[in-house]
Scaffold this motif. Sequence first.
Motif, PDB file in Angstrom:
ATOM      1  N   VAL A  15       0.847  -1.200   0.000  1.00  0.00           N
ATOM      2  CA  VAL A  15       0.000   0.000   0.000  1.00  0.00           C
ATOM      3  C   VAL A  15       0.880   1.247   0.000  1.00  0.00           C
ATOM      4  O   VAL A  15       0.579   2.248  -0.665  1.00  0.00           O
ATOM      5  N   VAL A  16       1.971   1.177   0.763  1.00  0.00           N
ATOM      6  CA  VAL A  16       2.926   2.286   0.771  1.00  0.00           C
ATOM      7  C   VAL A  16       3.495   2.505  -0.622  1.00  0.00           C
ATOM      8  O   VAL A  16       3.575   3.639  -1.114  1.00  0.00           O
ATOM      9  N   MET A  17       3.888   1.409  -1.290  1.00  0.00           N
ATOM     10  CA  MET A  17       4.439   1.536  -2.637  1.00  0.00           C
ATOM     11  C   MET A  17       3.402   2.082  -3.613  1.00  0.00           C
ATOM     12  O   MET A  17       3.714   2.912  -4.475  1.00  0.00           O
ATOM     13  N   LEU A  18       2.159   1.664  -3.485  1.00  0.00           N
ATOM     14  CA  LEU A  18       1.099   2.152  -4.363  1.00  0.00           C
ATOM     15  C   LEU A  18       0.928   3.660  -4.222  1.00  0.00           C
ATOM     16  O   LEU A  18       0.835   4.384  -5.225  1.00  0.00           O
ATOM     17  N   ALA A  19       0.887   4.126  -2.983  1.00  0.00           N
ATOM     18  CA  ALA A  19       0.754   5.568  -2.759  1.00  0.00           C
ATOM     19  C   ALA A  19       1.992   6.309  -3.250  1.00  0.00           C
ATOM     20  O   ALA A  19       1.886   7.362  -3.900  1.00  0.00           O
ATOM     21  N   TRP A  20       3.166   5.763  -2.968  1.00  0.00           N
ATOM     22  CA  TRP A  20       4.420   6.403  -3.378  1.00  0.00           C
ATOM     23  C   TRP A  20       4.498   6.524  -4.903  1.00  0.00           C
ATOM     24  O   TRP A  20       4.892   7.566  -5.433  1.00  0.00           O
ATOM     25  N   ALA A  21       4.098   5.479  -5.605  1.00  0.00           N
ATOM     26  CA  ALA A  21       4.171   5.489  -7.070  1.00  0.00           C
ATOM     27  C   ALA A  21       3.277   6.558  -7.675  1.00  0.00           C
ATOM     28  O   ALA A  21       3.557   7.052  -8.774  1.00  0.00           O
ATOM     29  N   ASN A  22       2.213   6.945  -6.979  1.00  0.00           N
ATOM     30  CA  ASN A  22       1.314   7.973  -7.487  1.00  0.00           C
ATOM     31  C   ASN A  22       1.645   9.361  -6.951  1.00  0.00           C
ATOM     32  O   ASN A  22       1.040  10.342  -7.371  1.00  0.00           O
ATOM     33  N   LEU A  23       2.606   9.417  -6.021  1.00  0.00           N
ATOM     34  CA  LEU A  23       3.037  10.694  -5.469  1.00  0.00           C
ATOM     35  C   LEU A  23       4.247  11.267  -6.200  1.00  0.00           C
ATOM     36  O   LEU A  23       4.318  12.458  -6.463  1.00  0.00           O
ATOM     37  N   HIS A  24       5.209  10.380  -6.518  1.00  0.00           N
ATOM     38  CA  HIS A  24       6.464  10.892  -7.062  1.00  0.00           C
ATOM     39  C   HIS A  24       7.250   9.781  -7.736  1.00  0.00           C
ATOM     40  O   HIS A  24       7.180   8.612  -7.325  1.00  0.00           O
ATOM     41  N   GLY A  25       8.019  10.145  -8.744  1.00  0.00           N
ATOM     42  CA  GLY A  25       8.786   9.158  -9.492  1.00  0.00           C
ATOM     43  C   GLY A  25       9.907   8.503  -8.716  1.00  0.00           C
ATOM     44  O   GLY A  25      10.491   7.519  -9.187  1.00  0.00           O
TER      45      GLY A  25
END
Length: 489
Positions: A184-194
């Motif tokens: 879930v952390v990775m999913l949010a991170w991927a949509n926040l910043h490259g």
Amino acid sequence: MKIITIWMETNSGDNPLQQFATKRWFWLSLFGFSLFSIISLIGARLLGDPDTLWHIAAGKWILANQAVPRADPFSFSFHGAKWVPHEWLAEVSLGASHAWLGWAGPVVVTALAASVTLTVLLRFLLRYIEPLHACMGTVLTSLTLVQHLLARPHTLAWPLMVIWAAHLVLAREQGKRPSLWLLVVMLAWANLHGSFMLGIGLAGALAAEAVLTEGHPWQSAKVWAPFLALTVLAGLLTPNGLDGLLFPFHVSGMSYSLSIISEWQPPDFRSFQPIELWLAFVLFGALYFGFRLPATRIVMCFGMVHLALTSVRYAELPGLLAPLLLMPSVGPQLRAAIRPEIKPKVPPWSLLIITTACIVLITASIVVLARGVSHDQSPVQPRAAIRAAMAAGISGPVFNSYNFGGYLIFSGIAPMIDGRADLYGDDFVRRYMAAYSGDATVLESLFREYKIRWALLEPTSPALKVISGLPGWRKVHEDDDAVAYVLKQ
């Protein structure tokens, strides 16, 4: 928290504050809220980057249209070209906060992200070293963030970066597969910043470490391989899909654009650079105490230091990630090396003073934020020059400075260029810079091709001399920040 515990043992009583003082969460809360307050009080400093403006505008566009754009809706030079913002979630956060709280909104979001980042890091360090040393390490990390502490998507991704790395390291230390909630952390991170690609790379590096060092490589591979596969899948669940994974490689291939954008430049050690201080402390500690570190972790840290020395954009990586990677080995060695014989005593009144000071600081930041953050006189917001051009009755395409593109988008005016270098590409940026630098042939070619009707540039732009000599052009405004020329009707 040994200092507070010692004081409690020698100062018995039923004071609730004394009881709180034995709780780690109490001190972490004070630290986090105080840090949030300090960052909030320098709010205007967080808003000084021109890219903040177009990020806010993009977030508001997404909210208004209830969709992520698939083509550029902002510029006139590339209007309709493929552009899917890879930082859309961060832009929505910045846009929504600005719509709700004005300039105080992005300040609150940024201060919250930075304070959570450093509080999570401090909590991790407290697992391994004494509170005083953990606080010193966290302060040292904060220095590496200063140059890049801006109301932009990368800052909003910092907490996820630290949470991700900390739990991967803990999983390695415990010899277990990382928890699936990290996806879930990775999913949010991927949509926040490259920068999420760094997280995937870090997971791969720690998986390789497990395979190489645990003594049963096949079993380690079976434990980590499914997690890595799911991590990549989470990284693909963005509006960009596969292009999101390839985006860092696309940007790294833009050699010309990276060579002229300041944040992609190597640090200039002719002036003070926080990374220099960080490296000095780390090297001194390693050499003085003689720490022994796993070869794999040394290689990982060398990789981050290499990135930081290659570009100031990566200056925070060693500060945020190196402590997480090294502390499981460094912590026990540091505890063994530093064994104070005399335990310090804290005066009974000190706890009240510390708590009161934190409350005053928090209250001050709330008052300042409630009154609003002023951001009207920024050099990246040429308000007066735009008003003068509009008063002259001008409309149509503008030849603008790169740093003014964000404000033009924010103001609803289509720029020729802005901070989205990945959209414009090396060829266009090279051509634009030739015109901006005073190449009359290229400048006149751009003016004809795009039917330029007015120009908005910094006073130092060499192109101004060329424009002033073109027939039909007249200056309508000049101040310390911007000069505006218009083509006579």
